[in-house]
Structure formats: structure tokens, C-alpha cells
Design a protein around this motif. Sequence first.
Motif, PDB file in Angstrom:
ATOM      1  N   SER A  47      -7.861  -5.766  -3.226  1.00 22.71           N
ATOM      2  CA  SER A  47      -7.268  -7.088  -3.007  1.00 22.71           C
ATOM      3  C   SER A  47      -6.138  -7.093  -1.981  1.00 22.71           C
ATOM      4  N   SER A  48      -5.880  -5.972  -1.339  1.00 17.06           N
ATOM      5  CA  SER A  48      -4.710  -5.898  -0.455  1.00 17.06           C
ATOM      6  C   SER A  48      -4.994  -6.354   0.965  1.00 17.06           C
ATOM      7  N   ARG A  49      -6.249  -6.329   1.403  1.00 14.56           N
ATOM      8  CA  ARG A  49      -6.641  -6.633   2.768  1.00 14.56           C
ATOM      9  C   ARG A  49      -5.788  -5.809   3.732  1.00 14.56           C
ATOM     10  N   TYR A  50      -5.015  -6.454   4.632  1.00 10.73           N
ATOM     11  CA  TYR A  50      -4.204  -5.709   5.589  1.00 10.73           C
ATOM     12  C   TYR A  50      -2.726  -5.682   5.212  1.00 10.73           C
ATOM     13  N   ASP A  51      -2.374  -6.179   4.038  1.00 10.39           N
ATOM     14  CA  ASP A  51      -0.969  -6.254   3.629  1.00 10.39           C
ATOM     15  C   ASP A  51      -0.515  -4.910   3.058  1.00 10.39           C
ATOM     16  N   LEU A  52       0.332  -4.212   3.791  1.00  4.49           N
ATOM     17  CA  LEU A  52       0.777  -2.883   3.372  1.00  4.49           C
ATOM     18  C   LEU A  52       1.643  -2.930   2.128  1.00  4.49           C
ATOM     19  N   ASN A  53       2.284  -4.065   1.875  1.00  7.38           N
ATOM     20  CA  ASN A  53       3.208  -4.168   0.740  1.00  7.38           C
ATOM     21  C   ASN A  53       2.505  -4.534  -0.566  1.00  7.38           C
ATOM     22  N   ARG A  54       1.225  -4.871  -0.505  1.00  7.55           N
ATOM     23  CA  ARG A  54       0.513  -5.304  -1.719  1.00  7.55           C
ATOM     24  C   ARG A  54      -0.107  -4.087  -2.410  1.00  7.55           C
ATOM     25  N   VAL A  55       0.581  -3.597  -3.425  1.00  9.78           N
ATOM     26  CA  VAL A  55       0.155  -2.401  -4.163  1.00  9.78           C
ATOM     27  C   VAL A  55       0.137  -2.712  -5.656  1.00  9.78           C
ATOM     28  N   GLN A  56      -1.058  -2.660  -6.234  1.00 13.23           N
ATOM     29  CA  GLN A  56      -1.203  -2.912  -7.669  1.00 13.23           C
ATOM     30  C   GLN A  56      -1.277  -1.632  -8.491  1.00 13.23           C
ATOM     31  N   THR A  57      -1.639  -0.532  -7.866  1.00 11.75           N
ATOM     32  CA  THR A  57      -1.666   0.748  -8.572  1.00 11.75           C
ATOM     33  C   THR A  57      -0.271   1.054  -9.122  1.00 11.75           C
ATOM     34  N   THR A  58      -0.208   1.464 -10.361  1.00  9.10           N
ATOM     35  CA  THR A  58       1.082   1.649 -11.023  1.00  9.10           C
ATOM     36  C   THR A  58       1.401   3.130 -11.240  1.00  9.10           C
ATOM     37  N   ALA A  59       2.688   3.423 -11.253  1.00 11.70           N
ATOM     38  CA  ALA A  59       3.194   4.754 -11.597  1.00 11.70           C
ATOM     39  C   ALA A  59       4.273   4.552 -12.656  1.00 11.70           C
ATOM     40  N   LYS A  60       3.966   4.925 -13.886  1.00 15.35           N
ATOM     41  CA  LYS A  60       4.888   4.697 -14.998  1.00 15.35           C
ATOM     42  C   LYS A  60       5.356   6.023 -15.577  1.00 15.35           C
ATOM     43  N   THR A  61       6.637   6.073 -15.894  1.00 14.15           N
ATOM     44  CA  THR A  61       7.220   7.286 -16.460  1.00 14.15           C
ATOM     45  C   THR A  61       6.910   7.373 -17.944  1.00 14.15           C
ATOM     46  N   ASP A  62       6.414   8.521 -18.358  1.00 14.79           N
ATOM     47  CA  ASP A  62       6.111   8.780 -19.768  1.00 14.79           C
ATOM     48  C   ASP A  62       6.686  10.151 -20.112  1.00 14.79           C
ATOM     49  N   GLY A  63       7.929  10.163 -20.588  1.00 14.83           N
ATOM     50  CA  GLY A  63       8.600  11.438 -20.844  1.00 14.83           C
ATOM     51  C   GLY A  63       8.883  12.147 -19.531  1.00 14.83           C
ATOM     52  N   ALA A  92       6.457  13.096 -17.584  1.00 14.80           N
ATOM     53  CA  ALA A  92       5.298  12.840 -16.728  1.00 14.80           C
ATOM     54  C   ALA A  92       5.395  11.485 -16.036  1.00 14.80           C
ATOM     55  N   ILE A  93       4.710  11.373 -14.898  1.00 16.17           N
ATOM     56  CA  ILE A  93       4.508  10.099 -14.203  1.00 16.17           C
ATOM     57  C   ILE A  93       3.011   9.838 -14.219  1.00 16.17           C
ATOM     58  N   VAL A  94       2.609   8.703 -14.786  1.00 17.85           N
ATOM     59  CA  VAL A  94       1.187   8.414 -15.002  1.00 17.85           C
ATOM     60  C   VAL A  94       0.730   7.357 -14.006  1.00 17.85           C
ATOM     61  N   LEU A  95      -0.320   7.683 -13.225  1.00 15.64           N
ATOM     62  CA  LEU A  95      -0.861   6.787 -12.213  1.00 15.64           C
ATOM     63  C   LEU A  95      -2.135   6.122 -12.716  1.00 15.64           C
ATOM     64  N   ASN A  96      -2.232   4.804 -12.505  1.00 14.24           N
ATOM     65  CA  ASN A  96      -3.435   4.046 -12.832  1.00 14.24           C
ATOM     66  C   ASN A  96      -3.709   3.036 -11.725  1.00 14.24           C
ATOM     67  N   ALA A 137     -14.355   6.706   0.444  1.00 19.86           N
ATOM     68  CA  ALA A 137     -14.633   6.710  -0.990  1.00 19.86           C
ATOM     69  C   ALA A 137     -13.778   5.670  -1.695  1.00 19.86           C
ATOM     70  N   GLU A 138     -14.268   5.249  -2.852  1.00 12.99           N
ATOM     71  CA  GLU A 138     -13.451   4.496  -3.797  1.00 12.99           C
ATOM     72  C   GLU A 138     -12.783   5.522  -4.711  1.00 12.99           C
ATOM     73  N   VAL A 139     -11.485   5.426  -4.849  1.00 12.61           N
ATOM     74  CA  VAL A 139     -10.724   6.395  -5.633  1.00 12.61           C
ATOM     75  C   VAL A 139     -10.164   5.693  -6.869  1.00 12.61           C
ATOM     76  N   MET A 140     -10.564   6.185  -8.034  1.00  8.49           N
ATOM     77  CA  MET A 140     -10.101   5.627  -9.305  1.00  8.49           C
ATOM     78  C   MET A 140      -9.080   6.573  -9.931  1.00  8.49           C
ATOM     79  N   LEU A 141      -7.956   6.017 -10.351  1.00  6.18           N
ATOM     80  CA  LEU A 141      -6.916   6.793 -11.015  1.00  6.18           C
ATOM     81  C   LEU A 141      -6.798   6.293 -12.443  1.00  6.18           C
ATOM     82  N   ASP A 142      -7.200   7.126 -13.388  1.00  6.54           N
ATOM     83  CA  ASP A 142      -7.207   6.766 -14.796  1.00  6.54           C
ATOM     84  C   ASP A 142      -6.284   7.718 -15.555  1.00  6.54           C
ATOM     85  N   ASN A 143      -5.045   7.268 -15.733  1.00  6.50           N
ATOM     86  CA  ASN A 143      -4.042   8.091 -16.426  1.00  6.50           C
ATOM     87  C   ASN A 143      -3.883   9.469 -15.779  1.00  6.50           C
ATOM     88  N   VAL A 144      -3.763   9.493 -14.460  1.00  2.00           N
ATOM     89  CA  VAL A 144      -3.524  10.747 -13.737  1.00  2.00           C
ATOM     90  C   VAL A 144      -2.066  11.140 -13.951  1.00  2.00           C
TER      91      VAL A 144
END
Length: 377
Positions: A128-144, A146-150, A207-214
Amino acid sequence: MNFDLTEERQMLQDTLRRFLRDRYDTATRNTILDSDSGMSADIWAQLAELGVIGALFTEEQGGFGGKGFDLAVVFEELGRAGVVEPVLDSAVLAGGLLADLGNEAQQAHVETLIGGGLHMAFAHGEPSSRYDLNRVQTTAKTDGDAIVLNGHKAVVANAEAADYLVVSARESGAVDDEAGISLFLVPSDAKGLTIQGYALLAGGRAAEVMLDNVQLTAADRLGEAGSAFAAIEARMAAASVAQCAETLGAMETATELTRDYLGTRKQFGRPIGTFQALAHRFSDLLIEMEQARSAVINAAGHLEEDRKLREINVSSTKNLMGRAGRLVAEESIQMHGGIAMTQEYELAHIAKRITMADHRFGDTDHHLERFIALVAA
């Protein structure tokens, strides 16, 4: 002003041009395109041995170039030969961000990349980002600790071959905020990382890259948390200049092929290039080529300037290259006729490269709007 290349850049250009002329013909490229990897490990290693990858990094980063004109020299030759190896994605984008932001341990990978022993990919764009560099929906959340990427990254060039991916993710802020975006160095075998590859129309693979609790740690972050946007924009500017230079090289090849064809193909007992209508159309191509070359020189020369001046010149160049490239591709094909569409003829691949280049890093319409906004700001 003197736009002649320095002695070192002239030597690099001559060496790379000779190598590609001897080793990278249409049949070789078609064999590479038909392979599962979509690239040649042998060609990649030889490019590294010639110092091509090292020319894209500064001396402080372990290379011997890294300036706008170094990128322009290398990528004009790669475009001229229609090279499909992922030099831009592995070195300029992912490798460049690693060199710009990485700590001492992370930057140790840059030396291996320059030597040809490492592949990288930059996973930033999303469905959904098209050419907008600032549009990032992928999240990085701190869990203890660890940093979890989705999230889901789309059309990640060279992802299948990459040993590491540089992945953007949001640690704070709204989905389209510039602040809050971080970069992470993710090994390709990380648990929860899925890569679904496919061939690209203009050559190479993505490729399409999926991040599932990385799960990562703070040591895997590049630079400071939430402050990666400026580095991403600067690297995208460098990549845009590189691609414009690559498109220029491809346009030169298309023009040369057309000139040779017009001088060889005969109708009514004489070469069709002597017909006034075709001669005028070919003259238009030469004029567009001169404008395109001037634009690439201008963009390369402003790559190290302040942010606003750099981005104004990048957007104006991308807009011009999109329009000029479309004309060169279409006119070259039309003046050739049906032979231009056959896979065995060089122009078929070159025309696709020129056309598809306009749709990467922002097309003509996007950069026209962006140019107007930057000038008015």
C-alpha cells in the motif's frame, strides 16, 4: 564547466565496457534470465574482482568512490550492456544503508560485499505504500530483550539470493510519519521470515517478504531507533541517480541499434535511413539523448548537496528520463518493425528495461508533483 571524467573514472569505464562487451552478449543474458537464480554468480564475482562494487563505496567505507559520478559511470555501462545482476539493490541500496548506519560489527559485512562474497536486499516497499517512502506499516515492537517484526514487504529485488535483508519497520508514530521508522539487519534464514520469489519483466528476480514474529535484538538495528527516514531518502536518491544513468546507457544502446538498422535495412534499393521521415525521427532521438545525458550529469553532480537541492534535481531528472526513455523505446521499436520484439534481438530486452525503469523509485507523474512541491516549499 569541464564534464570530462577523471583519470580513475575513465579507467573504470573503459575496463567495465571492455569486460561487458566481451562477456555479456544477448545469448549470455537470455541464458541468465532462464536460470532459476535470474543472475550469474560468475559475472557477479568478476564484477567484484574488477572493482565495480568497490567503486560504489567511499574510501571510509572500504571502497574507492561512492560519489554521484562514480555511480553514474558504473551504471551507465551496466545499462548499456543490459546487465541483470543486482548491483543496485545489493550494493547501492542495502549495502549503502549498512555502510551509512551500521556499527563497527555490522560494517564488517561491507568488506565481504565489496569482495563479492555477500548478497543483500533492501525490503522497504509495501503493497500500500506506492512511492511514498514514509508509509511503513510493518511494525517493530519491543518484547523484553527482543524486537519483534511483523509485516509484508513487496517486490523486494534480490531477496532470494540475499544473505541479509535490510528491513524497514515502524517503532513509533502514525503509518505515514517520517519519524519512527527504523532499519534492521535481518539474516535470510531468520525464523518467521518467508520469501516468495518471482521473475521480473525487465530481468532479475524479486520476492514478497513476509515477517511473522521475526525476533531480533537491539544489536540488529541500524542506527538510532526511529530515525532512519533521512538515510533511506538519501539512499533512494543515490539509487535514482544510478537508475537514471543505467537508463541512459540503455537508451544509448537502443539508439545505436536503430542507427545500424536504418543504415542496413533497404527499401527501393537504398537504406531506409536515407528517407527524410525516418531521418527526422532519428534526429529527435539524438536530441532527447543529449537532454538525458545533461540531466544525469546534473543529478550526479548534486547528489552530495543539501537535502532540498538534491531531491529537486533527482525528481527533475527522473521525470525527464521517464519521458525521454519512453520516446526512445517506442521510436526504436517502431523504426525497427517486428524484429524489435523478438527475444533473440538485443533491442527487445533493452526496450523493456527502459520502460520499466520509469516505474521504479517513482514514475514521471510522481516526480513532477514532487518537484513542484519541493520548489514551492
